[in-house]
Design an enzyme around this catalytic site. Structure first.
Site, PDB file in Angstrom:
ATOM      1  N   HIS A  15      -4.601   2.807  -9.348  1.00 35.58           N
ATOM      2  CA  HIS A  15      -4.185   2.810 -10.752  1.00 35.58           C
ATOM      3  C   HIS A  15      -5.200   2.082 -11.626  1.00 35.58           C
ATOM      4  CE1 HIS A  15       0.340   3.334  -9.559  1.00 35.58           C
ATOM      5  NE2 HIS A  15      -0.425   4.345  -9.174  1.00 35.58           N
ATOM      6  N   SER A  44      -2.006   9.564  -9.209  1.00 37.66           N
ATOM      7  CA  SER A  44      -1.794   8.410 -10.093  1.00 37.66           C
ATOM      8  C   SER A  44      -3.088   7.888 -10.707  1.00 37.66           C
ATOM      9  CB  SER A  44      -1.104   7.287  -9.316  1.00 37.66           C
ATOM     10  OG  SER A  44       0.103   7.724  -8.735  1.00 37.66           O
TER      11      SER A  44
END
Length: 302
Positions: A252, A206
């Site tokens: 993230h 991610s």
């Protein structure tokens, strides 16, 4: 008086005329590449005699294969917006997807479970645990980016990588794509080291994928194209990261920031300079060094 004829073929230092092979006994010219083929044709570029097999149509007249080969060597290569040679279709993104899927399959086989693959030895040895990194297991900051928790986690990241990654790779070029992906992965790991539970584990691509999202926004802005859809997608994913407890918003966020920063450096620094590539390499190296400084700071704070 002596008459002057063509040079004797055996005379020391005698050479054929520059325009091609000399005609035998005053006959028609012969092809410069095939002396056994008489021809009345010539290359409109070098004016050497050439047979039909050695000529190719050009915008003006026809050129011989030697001139065409020389043109291909000296013609400047097409460059993209980042100053890289155009590479055509995406190659690295499919390779990354294959690697992630293969590693996931190994963890499933080791754990004997599709959803609890995190029980495998490979997963436990490679997931990002800040405390373990502080004890010297530095490889976790990279290996964690190739591990996934369950099939849904893998599917979401690989779908995003396929959709976004191909666009970024074909626009930036392969070497610059590697820089964006790699620094984004390290940036995500650095944010986890600084802001996450030292004993918790984090895994997934991610961080690197969010870095590609940031890269795509910068690319669209540089190309003066609308980026509203990508910004909306990022906002939705950031919201999900903050709402769902099991999702690492730290990874993230770190990947997004560093992916955008690397892409901005590749697109805006050194434009028009003959040393643009060196400037880009220096900028990527500086951002990579910054991720390691932040990781070191995270270790110190544990």
């Amino acid at each position: 008086m002596y008459g002057q004829g063509p040079p004797w073929q055996g005379a020391p230092g005698s050479q054929p005329p520059q325009g091609g092979s000399p005609p035998a006994h005053g006959g028609p010219p012969v092809c410069a590449r095939h002396p056994d083929r008489p021809t009345g044709l010539r290359c409109t570029r070098c004016d050497r005699p050439a047979c039909p097999e050695c000529l190719q149509p050009a915008s003006v007249g026809q050129h011989c294969v030697d001139c065409l080969a020389q043109s291909s060597r000296t013609a400047p290569r097409a460059r993209n917006i980042a100053g890289a040679s155009r590479t055509g279709k995406s190659v690295l993104v499919p390779g990354l997807i294959i690697a992630n899927v293969a590693i996931f399959a190994l963890t499933v086989a080791m754990a004997g479970s599709l959803n609890a693959n995190y029980d495998s030895w490979l997963f436990r040895a490679g997931a990002l645990v800040p405390a373990a990194v502080g004890q010297g297991e530095i490889w976790r900051i990279v290996t964690s980016g190739f591990l996934h928790i369950g099939p849904l986690h893998l599917a979401f990241n690989m779908f995003a990588l396929w959709i976004i990654g191909r666009e970024v790779e074909t626009v930036l070029g392969r070497s610059r794509f590697v820089a964006v992906y790699g620094v984004s992965l390290l940036g995500g790991s650095a944010a986890v080291m600084l802001l996450s539970n030292p004993l918790g584990f984090t895994a997934g691509a991610s961080g690197a994928v969010f870095g590609l999202m940031g890269a795509l926004v910068v690319l669209l802005r540089r190309l003066k194209m609308p980026a509203g859809q990508v910004l909306t997608l990022i906002a939705i994913n950031v919201g999900i990261s903050l709402v769902i407890p099991a999702v690492s918003w730290q990874g993230h966020f770190g990947g997004l920031v560093f992916g955008a920063a690397v892409t901005a450096a590749l697109l805006y620094l050194g434009v028009g300079s003959p040393n643009r590539r060196r400037v880009q390499v220096a900028a990527v190296a500086a951002l990579t060094l910054l991720t390691f400084v932040l990781i070191g700071l995270g270790i110190a704070l544990i």
